[in-house]
Design a protein around this motif. Sequence first.
Motif, PDB file in Angstrom:
ATOM      1  N   ASP A  75      19.380 -24.725  17.555  1.00  0.00           N
ATOM      2  CA  ASP A  75      18.604 -23.799  16.733  1.00  0.00           C
ATOM      3  C   ASP A  75      17.729 -24.620  15.786  1.00  0.00           C
ATOM      4  O   ASP A  75      18.245 -25.296  14.893  1.00  0.00           O
ATOM      5  CB  ASP A  75      19.565 -22.903  15.952  1.00  0.00           C
ATOM      6  CG  ASP A  75      18.868 -21.839  15.134  1.00  0.00           C
ATOM      7  OD1 ASP A  75      17.960 -22.190  14.336  1.00  0.00           O
ATOM      8  OD2 ASP A  75      19.247 -20.670  15.245  1.00  0.00           O
ATOM      9  N   ASP A  76      16.422 -24.559  15.972  1.00  0.00           N
ATOM     10  CA  ASP A  76      15.504 -25.375  15.183  1.00  0.00           C
ATOM     11  C   ASP A  76      15.634 -25.107  13.686  1.00  0.00           C
ATOM     12  O   ASP A  76      15.577 -26.035  12.871  1.00  0.00           O
ATOM     13  CB  ASP A  76      14.055 -25.163  15.626  1.00  0.00           C
ATOM     14  CG  ASP A  76      13.762 -25.740  16.995  1.00  0.00           C
ATOM     15  OD1 ASP A  76      14.520 -26.629  17.446  1.00  0.00           O
ATOM     16  OD2 ASP A  76      12.774 -25.306  17.612  1.00  0.00           O
ATOM     17  N   SER A 128      16.845 -27.875  11.042  1.00  0.00           N
ATOM     18  CA  SER A 128      15.986 -28.231   9.915  1.00  0.00           C
ATOM     19  C   SER A 128      16.750 -28.111   8.590  1.00  0.00           C
ATOM     20  O   SER A 128      16.602 -28.945   7.703  1.00  0.00           O
ATOM     21  CB  SER A 128      14.761 -27.324   9.902  1.00  0.00           C
ATOM     22  OG  SER A 128      13.958 -27.589   8.783  1.00  0.00           O
TER      23      SER A 128
END
Length: 83
Positions: free
Chosen positions: A38-39, A43
């Motif tokens: 999951d970006d 992040s």
Amino acid sequence: MLITLYSTEGCHLCEQAYGLLLDAGMAARVKVVDIAFDDALFSRYGVTIPVLSVQHLDDSISELGWPFDAAELAAWLDSNGIN
């Protein structure tokens, strides 16, 4: 209440955090989420995992970031009403 453990495969610190949760008797309440898929999660947590998170009924979120020990985990669980 469900405890989310933000983690990723091969993270030895994440394994230690999970072990502390098991020792605290929380195995049935833990959901492990791999941030690698999951970006947004990567992040947010990419350099801080492991992180524990609970969402309260009022939608507030409480997090506990590494490093923590058994006593700090117990205090965090207690402060979030998780026994």
